[in-house]
Write a protein that holds these residues in place. Structure first.
Motif, PDB file in Angstrom:
ATOM      1  N   ALA A   3       7.584  -3.996  -7.819  1.00 58.24           N
ATOM      2  CA  ALA A   3       7.672  -5.429  -8.128  1.00 58.24           C
ATOM      3  C   ALA A   3       7.982  -6.254  -6.890  1.00 58.24           C
ATOM      4  O   ALA A   3       7.361  -7.299  -6.670  1.00 58.24           O
ATOM      5  CB  ALA A   3       8.725  -5.661  -9.210  1.00 58.24           C
ATOM      6  N   ALA A   4       8.944  -5.807  -6.089  1.00 58.45           N
ATOM      7  CA  ALA A   4       9.314  -6.574  -4.895  1.00 58.45           C
ATOM      8  C   ALA A   4       8.144  -6.663  -3.922  1.00 58.45           C
ATOM      9  O   ALA A   4       7.900  -7.723  -3.319  1.00 58.45           O
ATOM     10  CB  ALA A   4      10.519  -5.934  -4.211  1.00 58.45           C
ATOM     11  N   GLU A   5       7.398  -5.584  -3.795  1.00 57.43           N
ATOM     12  CA  GLU A   5       6.250  -5.568  -2.885  1.00 57.43           C
ATOM     13  C   GLU A   5       5.128  -6.475  -3.394  1.00 57.43           C
ATOM     14  O   GLU A   5       4.493  -7.189  -2.608  1.00 57.43           O
ATOM     15  CB  GLU A   5       5.735  -4.137  -2.701  1.00 57.43           C
ATOM     16  CG  GLU A   5       6.686  -3.237  -1.958  1.00 57.43           C
ATOM     17  CD  GLU A   5       7.818  -2.643  -2.797  1.00 57.43           C
ATOM     18  OE1 GLU A   5       8.655  -1.934  -2.233  1.00 57.43           O
ATOM     19  OE2 GLU A   5       7.880  -2.897  -4.029  1.00 57.43           O
ATOM     20  N   PHE A   6       4.873  -6.455  -4.707  1.00 62.15           N
ATOM     21  CA  PHE A   6       3.851  -7.342  -5.273  1.00 62.15           C
ATOM     22  C   PHE A   6       4.247  -8.805  -5.100  1.00 62.15           C
ATOM     23  O   PHE A   6       3.424  -9.653  -4.741  1.00 62.15           O
ATOM     24  CB  PHE A   6       3.616  -7.037  -6.757  1.00 62.15           C
ATOM     25  CG  PHE A   6       2.637  -5.933  -6.993  1.00 62.15           C
ATOM     26  CD1 PHE A   6       1.279  -6.144  -6.842  1.00 62.15           C
ATOM     27  CD2 PHE A   6       3.069  -4.676  -7.354  1.00 62.15           C
ATOM     28  CE1 PHE A   6       0.363  -5.124  -7.058  1.00 62.15           C
ATOM     29  CE2 PHE A   6       2.168  -3.644  -7.575  1.00 62.15           C
ATOM     30  CZ  PHE A   6       0.809  -3.873  -7.421  1.00 62.15           C
ATOM     31  N   LEU A   7       5.517  -9.105  -5.354  1.00 62.31           N
ATOM     32  CA  LEU A   7       5.977 -10.480  -5.210  1.00 62.31           C
ATOM     33  C   LEU A   7       5.887 -10.937  -3.750  1.00 62.31           C
ATOM     34  O   LEU A   7       5.445 -12.047  -3.470  1.00 62.31           O
ATOM     35  CB  LEU A   7       7.408 -10.629  -5.723  1.00 62.31           C
ATOM     36  CG  LEU A   7       7.932 -12.061  -5.750  1.00 62.31           C
ATOM     37  CD1 LEU A   7       7.141 -12.901  -6.750  1.00 62.31           C
ATOM     38  CD2 LEU A   7       9.396 -12.085  -6.120  1.00 62.31           C
ATOM     39  N   ALA A   8       6.278 -10.075  -2.825  1.00 60.65           N
ATOM     40  CA  ALA A   8       6.186 -10.421  -1.398  1.00 60.65           C
ATOM     41  C   ALA A   8       4.737 -10.693  -1.004  1.00 60.65           C
ATOM     42  O   ALA A   8       4.448 -11.654  -0.267  1.00 60.65           O
ATOM     43  CB  ALA A   8       6.769  -9.293  -0.546  1.00 60.65           C
ATOM     44  N   MET A  52       0.831  -1.206   0.000  1.00 61.30           N
ATOM     45  CA  MET A  52       0.000   0.000   0.000  1.00 61.30           C
ATOM     46  C   MET A  52       0.863   1.253   0.000  1.00 61.30           C
ATOM     47  O   MET A  52       0.592   2.210  -0.732  1.00 61.30           O
ATOM     48  CB  MET A  52      -0.938   0.009   1.205  1.00 61.30           C
ATOM     49  CG  MET A  52      -2.084  -0.967   1.092  1.00 61.30           C
ATOM     50  SD  MET A  52      -3.223  -0.841   2.467  1.00 61.30           S
ATOM     51  CE  MET A  52      -4.077   0.684   2.038  1.00 61.30           C
ATOM     52  N   LYS A  53       1.906   1.257   0.823  1.00 61.86           N
ATOM     53  CA  LYS A  53       2.787   2.423   0.881  1.00 61.86           C
ATOM     54  C   LYS A  53       3.512   2.625  -0.436  1.00 61.86           C
ATOM     55  O   LYS A  53       3.692   3.760  -0.891  1.00 61.86           O
ATOM     56  CB  LYS A  53       3.786   2.277   2.024  1.00 61.86           C
ATOM     57  CG  LYS A  53       3.165   2.489   3.389  1.00 61.86           C
ATOM     58  CD  LYS A  53       4.189   2.368   4.488  1.00 61.86           C
ATOM     59  CE  LYS A  53       3.564   2.654   5.846  1.00 61.86           C
ATOM     60  NZ  LYS A  53       4.546   2.510   6.931  1.00 61.86           N
ATOM     61  N   CYS A  54       3.929   1.536  -1.068  1.00 61.64           N
ATOM     62  CA  CYS A  54       4.647   1.650  -2.332  1.00 61.64           C
ATOM     63  C   CYS A  54       3.749   2.207  -3.431  1.00 61.64           C
ATOM     64  O   CYS A  54       4.133   3.121  -4.154  1.00 61.64           O
ATOM     65  CB  CYS A  54       5.197   0.290  -2.754  1.00 61.64           C
ATOM     66  SG  CYS A  54       6.152   0.365  -4.281  1.00 61.64           S
ATOM     67  N   THR A  55       2.551   1.654  -3.555  1.00 61.06           N
ATOM     68  CA  THR A  55       1.669   2.083  -4.637  1.00 61.06           C
ATOM     69  C   THR A  55       1.092   3.475  -4.418  1.00 61.06           C
ATOM     70  O   THR A  55       0.669   4.128  -5.362  1.00 61.06           O
ATOM     71  CB  THR A  55       0.508   1.077  -4.848  1.00 61.06           C
ATOM     72  OG1 THR A  55      -0.193   0.904  -3.625  1.00 61.06           O
ATOM     73  CG2 THR A  55       1.037  -0.247  -5.347  1.00 61.06           C
ATOM     74  N   SER A  72       7.584   5.974  -4.649  1.00 63.22           N
ATOM     75  CA  SER A  72       8.381   4.795  -4.984  1.00 63.22           C
ATOM     76  C   SER A  72       7.688   3.888  -5.992  1.00 63.22           C
ATOM     77  O   SER A  72       8.289   2.947  -6.493  1.00 63.22           O
ATOM     78  CB  SER A  72       8.733   4.015  -3.718  1.00 63.22           C
ATOM     79  OG  SER A  72       7.565   3.658  -3.017  1.00 63.22           O
ATOM     80  N   ARG A  73       6.425   4.186  -6.318  1.00 64.31           N
ATOM     81  CA  ARG A  73       5.734   3.356  -7.313  1.00 64.31           C
ATOM     82  C   ARG A  73       6.344   3.513  -8.701  1.00 64.31           C
ATOM     83  O   ARG A  73       6.074   2.708  -9.589  1.00 64.31           O
ATOM     84  CB  ARG A  73       4.249   3.668  -7.339  1.00 64.31           C
ATOM     85  CG  ARG A  73       3.903   5.013  -7.930  1.00 64.31           C
ATOM     86  CD  ARG A  73       2.398   5.197  -8.072  1.00 64.31           C
ATOM     87  NE  ARG A  73       2.112   6.533  -8.485  1.00 64.31           N
ATOM     88  CZ  ARG A  73       1.361   7.387  -7.827  1.00 64.31           C
ATOM     89  NH1 ARG A  73       0.788   7.016  -6.716  1.00 64.31           N
ATOM     90  NH2 ARG A  73       1.164   8.597  -8.278  1.00 64.31           N
ATOM     91  N   THR A  74       7.180   4.525  -8.894  1.00 65.44           N
ATOM     92  CA  THR A  74       7.825   4.707 -10.201  1.00 65.44           C
ATOM     93  C   THR A  74       8.738   3.537 -10.542  1.00 65.44           C
ATOM     94  O   THR A  74       8.988   3.290 -11.704  1.00 65.44           O
ATOM     95  CB  THR A  74       8.634   6.015 -10.262  1.00 65.44           C
ATOM     96  OG1 THR A  74       9.605   6.003  -9.218  1.00 65.44           O
ATOM     97  CG2 THR A  74       7.727   7.229 -10.115  1.00 65.44           C
ATOM     98  N   HIS A  75       9.213   2.819  -9.529  1.00 64.47           N
ATOM     99  CA  HIS A  75      10.037   1.638  -9.811  1.00 64.47           C
ATOM    100  C   HIS A  75       9.183   0.387 -10.006  1.00 64.47           C
ATOM    101  O   HIS A  75       9.704  -0.689 -10.224  1.00 64.47           O
ATOM    102  CB  HIS A  75      11.115   1.439  -8.734  1.00 64.47           C
ATOM    103  CG  HIS A  75      10.612   0.871  -7.448  1.00 64.47           C
ATOM    104  ND1 HIS A  75      10.128   1.667  -6.441  1.00 64.47           N
ATOM    105  CD2 HIS A  75      10.527  -0.400  -6.992  1.00 64.47           C
ATOM    106  CE1 HIS A  75       9.755   0.901  -5.425  1.00 64.47           C
ATOM    107  NE2 HIS A  75       9.985  -0.347  -5.739  1.00 64.47           N
ATOM    108  N   GLY A  76       7.880   0.532  -9.941  1.00 58.92           N
ATOM    109  CA  GLY A  76       6.972  -0.562 -10.274  1.00 58.92           C
ATOM    110  C   GLY A  76       6.475  -1.401  -9.120  1.00 58.92           C
ATOM    111  O   GLY A  76       5.572  -2.202  -9.284  1.00 58.92           O
TER     112      GLY A  76
END
Length: 161
Positions: free
Chosen positions: A86-91, A73-76, A80-84
């Motif tokens: 990916a690590a947060e989605f995978l986790a 949630m914090k990433c999106t 920092s969502r500019t980097h996609g």
């Protein structure tokens, strides 16, 4: 005999308590999820419920993916969502697998198959997941598109519909 009877009653109390505790945990997670859905992407608004859920989760030994949910949630919601993310989605995906995590992130940013889960993958999987995700950039996407088109037999500059 008295010890045996007392032992049996303890076992039955544990067997009755476990489903009640799991139902309470599920209800608390549902309440926290509902709060998050109305928090406009700010998980801090649900901090009280989050702490209660974390406590229940820890005492029952069930991972409720709290850190992964908040991290995603914090990433999106942030820059920092500019980097996609990916690590947060995978986790988040790995945490929510019904059979438990199958991939874990390594210290160098690569991923590895979790011990005991290799039977779910082919023998080449280890080499595939150990690769580091490339940086996102316009040039890397153009390069990938060119290579992909080439693999389909499309020459550079050629357009097909």
């Amino acid at each position: 005999k008295h010890q045996k009877a007392r032992g049996r009653s303890r076992i039955s109390v544990v067997l009755v308590f476990a489903p009640i505790a799991m139902a309470a945990l599920a209800a608390k997670k549902k309440e926290w999820t509902a709060c998050l859905a109305t928090s406009n992407g700010m998980p801090g608004r649900c901090e009280k419920l989050e702490k209660e859920l974390a406590s229940m989760s820890k005492s029952s030994g069930v991972d409720c993916c709290i850190a992964e949910t908040v991290g995603l949630m914090k990433c999106t919601a942030g820059s920092s969502r500019t980097h996609g993310c990916a690590a947060e989605f995978l986790a988040m995906r790995e945490c929510n697998r019904s059979g438990g995590k199958e991939l874990a992130s390594g210290a160098d940013g690569s991923y590895e198959v979790v011990h005991g889960k290799s039977s779910a993958f082919s023998s080449t999987a280890a080499s595939l997941v150990s690769a580091v995700v490339p940086k996102r950039s316009l040039q890397s996407m153009v390069d990938f598109g060119g290579e992909y088109a080439k693999s389909l037999g499309i020459a550079p500059g050629e357009v097909r519909f």
